[in-house]
Design a protein around this motif. Structure first.
Motif, PDB file in Angstrom:
ATOM      1  N   THR A  33      -3.254  -0.028  -5.094  1.00 14.85           N
ATOM      2  CA  THR A  33      -3.250   0.556  -3.645  1.00 14.85           C
ATOM      3  C   THR A  33      -4.095  -0.067  -2.600  1.00 14.85           C
ATOM      4  O   THR A  33      -3.940  -0.446  -1.553  1.00 14.85           O
ATOM      5  CB  THR A  33      -3.052   2.057  -3.449  1.00 14.85           C
ATOM      6  OG1 THR A  33      -2.098   2.442  -4.564  1.00 14.85           O
ATOM      7  CG2 THR A  33      -2.779   2.514  -2.273  1.00 14.85           C
ATOM      8  N   GLN A  34      -5.456  -0.137  -3.070  1.00 13.24           N
ATOM      9  CA  GLN A  34      -6.663  -0.609  -2.382  1.00 13.24           C
ATOM     10  C   GLN A  34      -6.066  -1.828  -1.900  1.00 13.24           C
ATOM     11  O   GLN A  34      -6.558  -2.468  -0.764  1.00 13.24           O
ATOM     12  CB  GLN A  34      -7.793  -0.466  -3.075  1.00 13.24           C
ATOM     13  CG  GLN A  34      -8.290   0.832  -3.111  1.00 13.24           C
ATOM     14  CD  GLN A  34      -7.823   1.549  -4.500  1.00 13.24           C
ATOM     15  OE1 GLN A  34      -6.991   1.032  -4.928  1.00 13.24           O
ATOM     16  NE2 GLN A  34      -8.469   2.549  -5.098  1.00 13.24           N
ATOM     17  N   ARG A  89      -2.565  -5.344   3.970  1.00 12.27           N
ATOM     18  CA  ARG A  89      -1.973  -4.892   5.249  1.00 12.27           C
ATOM     19  C   ARG A  89      -2.742  -4.870   6.504  1.00 12.27           C
ATOM     20  O   ARG A  89      -2.176  -5.447   7.521  1.00 12.27           O
ATOM     21  CB  ARG A  89      -1.162  -3.305   4.899  1.00 12.27           C
ATOM     22  CG  ARG A  89      -0.678  -2.906   6.148  1.00 12.27           C
ATOM     23  CD  ARG A  89      -0.023  -1.522   5.997  1.00 12.27           C
ATOM     24  NE  ARG A  89      -1.236  -0.498   5.556  1.00 12.27           N
ATOM     25  CZ  ARG A  89      -0.917   0.727   5.114  1.00 12.27           C
ATOM     26  NH1 ARG A  89       0.383   1.131   5.013  1.00 12.27           N
ATOM     27  NH2 ARG A  89      -2.043   1.402   5.004  1.00 12.27           N
ATOM     28  N   GLN A  90      -4.064  -4.508   6.265  1.00 11.81           N
ATOM     29  CA  GLN A  90      -5.052  -4.763   7.396  1.00 11.81           C
ATOM     30  C   GLN A  90      -5.274  -6.166   7.778  1.00 11.81           C
ATOM     31  O   GLN A  90      -5.199  -6.473   8.972  1.00 11.81           O
ATOM     32  CB  GLN A  90      -6.346  -4.153   6.800  1.00 11.81           C
ATOM     33  CG  GLN A  90      -7.285  -4.039   7.978  1.00 11.81           C
ATOM     34  CD  GLN A  90      -8.732  -3.534   7.691  1.00 11.81           C
ATOM     35  OE1 GLN A  90      -8.809  -2.789   6.481  1.00 11.81           O
ATOM     36  NE2 GLN A  90      -9.723  -3.568   8.422  1.00 11.81           N
ATOM     37  N   GLU A 136      -3.859  -1.928   0.817  1.00  9.06           N
ATOM     38  CA  GLU A 136      -4.267  -1.581   2.060  1.00  9.06           C
ATOM     39  C   GLU A 136      -5.084  -2.989   2.646  1.00  9.06           C
ATOM     40  O   GLU A 136      -5.068  -2.927   3.915  1.00  9.06           O
ATOM     41  CB  GLU A 136      -5.203  -0.621   1.815  1.00  9.06           C
ATOM     42  CG  GLU A 136      -4.438   0.984   1.357  1.00  9.06           C
ATOM     43  CD  GLU A 136      -5.690   1.764   1.043  1.00  9.06           C
ATOM     44  OE1 GLU A 136      -6.614   1.602   1.039  1.00  9.06           O
ATOM     45  OE2 GLU A 136      -4.827   3.078   1.001  1.00  9.06           O
ATOM     46  N   ARG A 162      -2.986   3.619  -7.061  1.00 12.71           N
ATOM     47  CA  ARG A 162      -4.355   3.993  -6.778  1.00 12.71           C
ATOM     48  C   ARG A 162      -5.407   4.025  -7.972  1.00 12.71           C
ATOM     49  O   ARG A 162      -6.451   3.444  -7.924  1.00 12.71           O
ATOM     50  CB  ARG A 162      -4.612   5.083  -5.750  1.00 12.71           C
ATOM     51  CG  ARG A 162      -6.075   5.365  -5.054  1.00 12.71           C
ATOM     52  CD  ARG A 162      -5.870   6.336  -4.169  1.00 12.71           C
ATOM     53  NE  ARG A 162      -5.123   5.996  -3.094  1.00 12.71           N
ATOM     54  CZ  ARG A 162      -5.567   5.166  -2.081  1.00 12.71           C
ATOM     55  NH1 ARG A 162      -6.868   4.881  -1.926  1.00 12.71           N
ATOM     56  NH2 ARG A 162      -4.820   4.709  -1.114  1.00 12.71           N
ATOM     57  N   ALA A 189       0.886  -1.374  -0.095  1.00 13.14           N
ATOM     58  CA  ALA A 189      -0.104   0.044  -0.006  1.00 13.14           C
ATOM     59  C   ALA A 189       1.081   1.220  -0.053  1.00 13.14           C
ATOM     60  O   ALA A 189       0.415   2.211   0.383  1.00 13.14           O
ATOM     61  CB  ALA A 189      -1.044  -0.056   1.225  1.00 13.14           C
TER      62      ALA A 189
END
Length: 216
Positions: free
Chosen positions: A56-57, A63-64, A60, A51, A43
């Motif tokens: 990028t989403q 990573r979450q 993310e 993005r 991300a």
């Protein structure tokens, strides 16, 4: 038998051509790293191209999920190595405030909940509540937050190292249902506040269990 002729010296690339090709390959690799690999995997999007491409989403989300997996692993390790705290015991660690229990009075309807717990969770904070149950026992539950949303994991841990995940939820504001213990042990919920506001979470339970306790 015919063998391919060896290329002559004039047909071989020059040192300048080799250096130029190497520099072009390094430039392409660097561009792919910045625009594709870093956004999709970590991300990190310094150019904004990730993005625009939707990468990028993806990074993310990865990573979450990794952060939640680390938090779940840390929670499981803490549960195994530390004695579980009685639910009514005072908890003074940060982001663990406001825990209360209540028992319905005889005047309340028979369908009233047996226990109720209220927890306040700041953004990023986590909590875990378990029911002590025997194999085959069933408990009904309902939990909700007053605003925002949380990620949840309904799971069980047994004394013999048994473990089971019954249900996982993402970005939820409530859930209700029945929990049937797969083995003797502690069965319950792990929540993490993934919204940007402090939430008040209310858990209500009844059914076949001997104790309701908070372990995180």
């Amino acid at each position: 038998m015919y063998n391919t002729d060896m290329p002559g010296r004039a047909e071989l690339p020059t040192t300048r051509q080799l250096i130029r090709s190497t520099l072009i390959a390094l430039f392409i690799a660097a561009m792919l790293l910045v625009t594709v690999v870093l956004p999709a995997e970590y991300a990190v999007d310094p150019t904004g191209a990730g993005r625009a491409l939707g990468l990028t989403q993806m990074g993310e989300i990865k990573r979450q999920l990794a952060e939640e997996a680390e938090a779940d692993a840390a929670t499981s390790a803490a549960t195994e190595t530390q004695p579980e705290l009685p639910f009514a015991e005072e908890l003074t660690a940060p982001q663990r405030a406001e825990v209360s229990t209540s028992t319905p009075t005889p005047q309340e309807p028979k369908t009233a909940w047996r226990d109720e717990a209220t927890i306040s969770l700041a953004p990023g904070a986590a909590a875990e509540i378990k029911l002590v149950m025997r194999r085959g026992e069933t408990a009904r539950y309902e939990w909700r937050v007053d605003q925002g949303h949380v990620n949840s994991d309904l799971h069980g841990d047994g004394a013999a190292g048994q473990s089971r995940s019954y249900r996982k939820g993402r970005s939820e504001a409530s859930d209700t249902g029945e929990l049937t213990a797969a083995f003797d042990g502690s069965h319950g919920w792990f929540w993490r506040n993934r919204s940007n506001v402090t939430v008040k979470l209310v858990l209500q339970t009844n059914g076949d269990y001997t104790q309701l306790k908070r372990v995180l």
